[in-house]
Scaffold this active site. Structure first.
Site, PDB file in Angstrom:
ATOM      1  N   ARG A 255       0.881  -1.182   0.000  1.00 33.91           N
ATOM      2  CA  ARG A 255       0.000   0.000   0.000  1.00 33.91           C
ATOM      3  C   ARG A 255       0.907   1.217   0.000  1.00 33.91           C
ATOM      4  NH1 ARG A 255      -5.324   1.372   3.550  1.00 33.91           N
ATOM      5  NH2 ARG A 255      -6.100  -0.032   1.949  1.00 33.91           N
TER       6      ARG A 255
ATOM      7  N   HIS B 136      -7.553   1.025  -6.440  1.00 34.11           N
ATOM      8  CA  HIS B 136      -7.705   0.128  -5.280  1.00 34.11           C
ATOM      9  C   HIS B 136      -8.271  -1.196  -5.812  1.00 34.11           C
ATOM     10  CE1 HIS B 136      -7.847  -1.170  -1.288  1.00 34.11           C
ATOM     11  NE2 HIS B 136      -8.688  -0.319  -0.740  1.00 34.11           N
TER      12      HIS B 136
ATOM     13  N   GLN C  92      -9.805  -4.007  -3.472  1.00 31.67           N
ATOM     14  CA  GLN C  92     -11.130  -3.664  -2.964  1.00 31.67           C
ATOM     15  C   GLN C  92     -12.206  -4.030  -3.989  1.00 31.67           C
ATOM     16  OE1 GLN C  92     -12.072  -2.105   0.154  1.00 31.67           O
ATOM     17  NE2 GLN C  92     -14.017  -2.893  -0.624  1.00 31.67           N
TER      18      GLN C  92
ATOM     19  N   ASP D 274     -17.738   6.408  -1.536  1.00 29.69           N
ATOM     20  CA  ASP D 274     -16.470   6.336  -0.796  1.00 29.69           C
ATOM     21  C   ASP D 274     -16.326   7.664  -0.049  1.00 29.69           C
ATOM     22  OD1 ASP D 274     -13.955   5.555   0.109  1.00 29.69           O
ATOM     23  OD2 ASP D 274     -12.920   6.131  -1.737  1.00 29.69           O
TER      24      ASP D 274
HETATM   25  N1   CP Z   1     -11.234  -0.299   2.394  1.00 34.00           N
HETATM   26  C1   CP Z   1      -9.966  -0.296   2.850  1.00 34.00           C
HETATM   27  O1   CP Z   1      -9.000  -0.373   2.057  1.00 34.00           O
HETATM   28  O2   CP Z   1      -9.855  -0.259   4.195  1.00 34.00           O
HETATM   29  P1   CP Z   1      -8.498   0.010   4.989  1.00 34.00           P
HETATM   30  O3   CP Z   1      -8.000   1.383   4.587  1.00 34.00           O
HETATM   31  O4   CP Z   1      -8.870  -0.075   6.433  1.00 34.00           O
HETATM   32  O5   CP Z   1      -7.518  -1.053   4.586  1.00 34.00           O
END
Ligand code: CP
Length: 322
Positions: free
Chosen positions: A105, A132, A135, A228
């Site tokens: 990340r 992402h 996700q 989001d």
């Molecule tokens: N949705 C998501 O990526 O959550 P986190 O930022 O908690 O990993």
């Protein structure tokens, strides 16, 4: 050839479907694929590098690696030499000799591309400024569980349409053959290059892409409604201004009244009730956000298995310059 997952379109439509099928199998039989254990495994450890905070991604990857027989090694921001004392390429060339997969990340997509270019073990984007994709695998799995086959379904995303989630909805949704509608204010719409890439995928799969500033155009009759946060990581100082800007793009009861009566609601979390989504909606009967969160685990396990099986097994060493 080593397969990486840096952006949603790194999987073809058929490959995306394979990963989702496997995710459904692993949800029923969590320990059926021990790719990081036993004689066949080159290595057991998976590096999980987090330059930003995380709950779902960090825990689901760590638990998922353990379920697959591996050992998750979480490396937090500032814990390693990466980014200040050592280049991304040199880091990749060290890690690939020690771990089976690299999950990262980070901020710049170009960093992930550099890591992947130097790594002979799979590199997975666990969120970047641009995409992402992990996700979205969880989101598609959740939609499939609640609405059936993805192709032909209409998904409406409302809010910050220039962020990583909007781009991934466009690319992953079009890969799945969905009709993806994205609504956000002028100046906060997806980049033309992302829209073009999504349209290319949609032409292949029978899906379609609509980008609009009119939330009702996106919402009308939608099978899935997604949103989001309006304030992504690093934008905290702009909270008041952004909340005003996106005010008419909130997912509340009035917005849901425009969608199909049996529409489901997604939010990748964390959520800010009263801003991008009302408490009534996220805690209401159409919300599937907790299934969506759980599905991070199953979808990412399937992805890791698929990437390991699709990639050439790494050798234990290589000659300089190879
Ligand atoms: N949705 C998501 O990526 O959550 P986190 O930022 O908690 O990993």
């Amino acid at each position: 050839m080593t397969r990486h997952f840096l952006v949603d379109t790194d999987l073809t439509p058929a490959e995306q479907a394979e990963v989702l099928d496997l995710a459904l199998e692993l949800k029923v039989k969590p320990y059926a694929e021990a790719v990081y254990a036993g004689e066949g495994a080159a290595r057991r450890t998976v590096a999980l590098i987090f330059d930003k905070t995380s709950t779902r991604t960090r825990v689901s990857f760590a638990a998922g690696v353990a379920d697959l027989g591996g050992v998750p090694l979480v490396i937090g921001s500032g814990d390693s030499q990466l980014g200040h004392k050592e280049s991304i390429t040199d880091t990749a060339r060290v890690l690939e000799r020690m771990v089976a997969t690299i999950v990262w990340r980070t901020y710049a997509q170009s960093g992930l591309e550099e890591m992947a270019a130097a790594s002979r073990v799979p590199v997975i984007n666990a969120l970047s400024d641009d995409y992402h994709p992990c996700q979205l695998l969880a989101d598609l799995l959740t939609i499939r569980e609640h609405k059936g086959p993805l192709a032909g379904l209409t998904l409406a995303y409302l809010g910050d349409a220039a962020n990583n989630m909007a781009s991934s909805y466009l690319l992953a949704g079009s890969t799945a053959g969905m009709h993806v509608r994205i609504a956000g204010p002028e100046g906060f719409l997806p980049a033309e290059s992302i829209i073009a890439a999504a349209r290319l995928r949609a032409a292949e799969t029978g899906g379609s892409v609509l980008v609009t500033t009119d939330p009702s155009e996106a919402l009308t009759g939608a099978d899935v409604v997604a949103t989001d946060t309006w304030v992504s990581m690093g934008q905290e100082d702009e909270k008041a201004a952004r909340s005003e800007l996106f005010r008419t793009y909130g997912v509340d009861a009035a917005a849901m009244a425009l969608a199909a009566a049996d529409a489901v609601v997604l939010h990748c979390l964390p959520a800010y009730r009263g801003y991008e989504i009302s408490a009534e909606v996220i805690d209401g009967p159409q919300s599937v956000v907790w299934d969506e969160a759980e599905n991070r685990l199953h979808a990412q396990k399937a992805l890791m298995v698929w990437l390991m099986k699709s990639s050439r097994a790494p050798r234990t060493s290589r000659k300089d310059g190879e």
